[in-house]
Scaffold this motif. Structure first.
Motif, PDB file in Angstrom:
ATOM      1  N   GLU A  81      36.707  73.810   6.240  1.00 21.58           N
ATOM      2  CA  GLU A  81      37.769  72.858   6.586  1.00 21.58           C
ATOM      3  C   GLU A  81      38.083  71.960   5.401  1.00 21.58           C
ATOM      4  OE1 GLU A  81      39.375  69.007   7.698  1.00 21.58           O
ATOM      5  OE2 GLU A  81      37.310  69.345   7.138  1.00 21.58           O
ATOM      6  N   PHE A  82      37.044  71.523   4.707  1.00 18.28           N
ATOM      7  CA  PHE A  82      37.232  70.631   3.568  1.00 18.28           C
ATOM      8  C   PHE A  82      37.960  71.337   2.424  1.00 18.28           C
ATOM      9  CE2 PHE A  82      35.893  68.810  -0.471  1.00 18.28           C
ATOM     10  CZ  PHE A  82      36.148  67.466  -0.268  1.00 18.28           C
ATOM     11  N   LEU A  83      37.541  72.563   2.139  1.00 18.80           N
ATOM     12  CA  LEU A  83      38.133  73.287   1.013  1.00 18.80           C
ATOM     13  C   LEU A  83      39.547  73.776   1.299  1.00 18.80           C
ATOM     14  CD1 LEU A  83      35.051  75.425  -0.104  1.00 18.80           C
ATOM     15  CD2 LEU A  83      35.972  73.371  -1.207  1.00 18.80           C
ATOM     16  N   LEU A  84      39.775  74.218   2.552  1.00 24.48           N
ATOM     17  CA  LEU A  84      41.059  74.825   2.881  1.00 24.48           C
ATOM     18  C   LEU A  84      42.135  73.818   3.248  1.00 24.48           C
ATOM     19  CD1 LEU A  84      39.872  77.910   4.962  1.00 24.48           C
ATOM     20  CD2 LEU A  84      40.624  77.861   2.583  1.00 24.48           C
ATOM     21  N   PHE A  85      41.724  72.726   3.907  1.00 25.58           N
ATOM     22  CA  PHE A  85      42.735  71.818   4.442  1.00 25.58           C
ATOM     23  C   PHE A  85      42.836  70.494   3.695  1.00 25.58           C
ATOM     24  CE2 PHE A  85      41.585  74.622   8.000  1.00 25.58           C
ATOM     25  CZ  PHE A  85      42.824  75.169   8.247  1.00 25.58           C
ATOM     26  N   ARG A  86      41.740  69.987   3.207  1.00 28.46           N
ATOM     27  CA  ARG A  86      41.831  68.723   2.474  1.00 28.46           C
ATOM     28  C   ARG A  86      42.480  68.936   1.118  1.00 28.46           C
ATOM     29  NH1 ARG A  86      38.045  63.926   4.116  1.00 28.46           N
ATOM     30  NH2 ARG A  86      37.647  64.498   6.252  1.00 28.46           N
ATOM     31  N   MET A 169      41.968  57.280  15.213  1.00 27.77           N
ATOM     32  CA  MET A 169      43.321  56.758  15.438  1.00 27.77           C
ATOM     33  C   MET A 169      43.541  55.425  14.726  1.00 27.77           C
ATOM     34  SD  MET A 169      44.291  57.729  19.391  1.00 27.77           S
ATOM     35  CE  MET A 169      42.793  57.071  20.125  1.00 27.77           C
ATOM     36  N   ILE A 170      42.466  54.670  14.507  1.00 29.37           N
ATOM     37  CA  ILE A 170      42.592  53.352  13.870  1.00 29.37           C
ATOM     38  C   ILE A 170      42.425  53.429  12.356  1.00 29.37           C
ATOM     39  CG2 ILE A 170      41.630  51.018  13.741  1.00 29.37           C
ATOM     40  CD1 ILE A 170      40.676  51.380  16.634  1.00 29.37           C
ATOM     41  N   PHE A 171      41.408  54.187  11.910  1.00 29.04           N
ATOM     42  CA  PHE A 171      41.033  54.163  10.498  1.00 29.04           C
ATOM     43  C   PHE A 171      41.272  55.476   9.760  1.00 29.04           C
ATOM     44  CE2 PHE A 171      38.164  51.157  12.702  1.00 29.04           C
ATOM     45  CZ  PHE A 171      38.527  49.988  12.041  1.00 29.04           C
ATOM     46  N   GLY A 172      41.677  56.525  10.455  1.00 26.08           N
ATOM     47  CA  GLY A 172      41.771  57.820   9.796  1.00 26.08           C
ATOM     48  C   GLY A 172      40.408  58.496   9.775  1.00 26.08           C
ATOM     49  N   ASP A 173      40.141  59.299   8.729  1.00 25.31           N
ATOM     50  CA  ASP A 173      38.881  60.039   8.720  1.00 25.31           C
ATOM     51  C   ASP A 173      38.036  59.861   7.456  1.00 25.31           C
ATOM     52  OD1 ASP A 173      40.575  61.395   7.089  1.00 25.31           O
ATOM     53  OD2 ASP A 173      40.002  63.392   7.794  1.00 25.31           O
ATOM     54  N   PRO A 174      37.811  58.625   7.013  1.00 26.46           N
ATOM     55  CA  PRO A 174      36.833  58.442   5.938  1.00 26.46           C
ATOM     56  C   PRO A 174      35.439  58.822   6.448  1.00 26.46           C
ATOM     57  CG  PRO A 174      37.476  56.320   6.848  1.00 26.46           C
ATOM     58  CD  PRO A 174      38.417  57.338   7.426  1.00 26.46           C
ATOM     59  N   PHE A 175      34.536  59.092   5.522  1.00 33.38           N
ATOM     60  CA  PHE A 175      33.222  59.622   5.915  1.00 33.38           C
ATOM     61  C   PHE A 175      32.466  58.686   6.839  1.00 33.38           C
ATOM     62  CE2 PHE A 175      28.661  60.395   5.064  1.00 33.38           C
ATOM     63  CZ  PHE A 175      28.607  61.695   5.530  1.00 33.38           C
TER      64      PHE A 175
END
Length: 239
Positions: A81-86, A169-175
């Motif tokens: 997911e990280f390699l293909l979509f990010r 929904m509030i912060f996005g997807d940081p680690f």
């Protein structure tokens, strides 16, 4: 006897008691049962399990050590997911992490549901529920039980996913969102606060029914009954 946990396999059901584990398997038309002494938790994990919010990561490390093969698959999926979509370019359909996690959850559920694991998972729940009401197990009593259970690990997954959904929904997807979601979701599962947990439980049981279990046949129920029966014999003999 108190049941401390249960698990379904492709052709098996396992129950854990205070001192022992019993796993019953159905293979070539026969049921075989193995009982063994439950592994003792390491002192470091016991100490960490008493610290709120930290204990969730302690449990994760234990799970990874015990189930490294499934977790290696999960890690591979996240890496893809990280390699293909990010790092996707403009020609790739954008798919955010929330959608990917939801898809993984649904896909995992469907795989479990259409394989024997779903039937054994339901049988595990039904046998445990029947035993909690009456330790004198019979096939008829087990058949009357629902195939969902309040202590199923699916409820933990749903609790974490709900926390992640809100934070995403509030912060996005940081680690750090993943870390907080795991930690808070685990504490909700551990403490079961009345109003919040009632809501989580409704969603969790719906997920169990729709995705993670399927209607068992008699052979699946008999395997689960056998596992509890043999565990009880071993636990009572040790006292």
């Amino acid at each position: 006897m108190e049941i401390y946990g249960g698990r379904a396999g492709y052709n098996s059901v396992r129950f854990t008691g205070e001192k022992y584990q019993a796993i019953s398997r159905f293979k070539k038309g026969e049921i075989t049962t193995e009982t063994r002494v439950k592994k003792r938790d390491k002192k470091i994990f016991i100490a960490l399990s008493k610290i709120p919010f930290v204990r969730s990561f302690s449990m994760l490390v234990e799970l990874i050590i015990e189930n490294w093969k499934p977790f290696s698959l999960v890690f591979t999926l996240f890496l893809m997911e990280f390699l293909l979509f990010r790092n996707a370019n403009s020609y790739t359909i954008p798919i955010n992490t929330f959608v990917m996690l939801a898809c993984y959850l649904i896909l995992a559920g469907l795989i479990i549901k259409i394989t024997p694991i779903g039937k054994y998972h339901a049988a595990e729940h039904m046998a445990a529920s029947a035993y909690e009401k009456d330790s004198n197990l019979t096939l008829g009593k087990v058949k009357k039980q629902p195939r969902t259970h309040k202590d199923c690990g699916t409820n933990l997954v749903i609790s974490i996913f709900i926390c992640y959904s809100i934070l995403f929904m509030i912060f996005g997807d940081p680690f750090w969102v993943y870390l907080i979601s795991w930690s808070v979701g685990y504490e909700l599962w551990k403490n079961e606060p009345k109003i919040i947990w009632d809501t989580v439980l409704v969603i969790g049981k719906a997920a169990q029914y729709a995705l993670f279990t399927s209607k068992p046949k008699e052979k699946h129920l008999v395997v689960a009954i056998e596992a509890i029966t043999k565990l009880e014999e071993k636990e009572l003999a040790s006292h």
